[in-house]
Design an enzyme around this catalytic site. Sequence first.
Site, PDB file in Angstrom:
ATOM      1  CG  HIS A  19      -4.878   1.121  -6.235  1.00  0.00           C
ATOM      2  ND1 HIS A  19      -3.738   1.871  -6.369  1.00  0.00           N
ATOM      3  CD2 HIS A  19      -4.612   0.210  -5.274  1.00  0.00           C
ATOM      4  CE1 HIS A  19      -2.821   1.431  -5.520  1.00  0.00           C
ATOM      5  NE2 HIS A  19      -3.335   0.411  -4.836  1.00  0.00           N
ATOM      6  CG  LEU A  20      -2.685   4.847 -11.514  1.00  0.00           C
ATOM      7  CD1 LEU A  20      -3.251   4.470 -12.870  1.00  0.00           C
ATOM      8  CD2 LEU A  20      -2.636   6.348 -11.359  1.00  0.00           C
TER       9      LEU A  20
END
Length: 87
Positions: free
Chosen positions: A15-16
Amino acid sequence: MVSQKVTIKNPTGLHLRPAGILCKDAMEFKSTITFRFKDTTANAKSVLSVLGACVKSGDEIELVCDGEDEKEALAFLVKAIESGLGE
């Protein structure tokens, strides 16, 4: 060109935050750094490209490094991914 398969250990995948760490680490090297996942090839120096690959926890990717510091880049990034990219 060198490559190695590595399994993503982050509970939430790339994810980010871990994608950002991977990109920041990859940009430290001069080599071209990509990874293959399923039918996708992603640029490890681009957060959007890494996020677009939709890599989840437990997925196996193949890191590919090509350039003058390819061996150092591959070893460093494999170690970073195996340690959970800061998570």
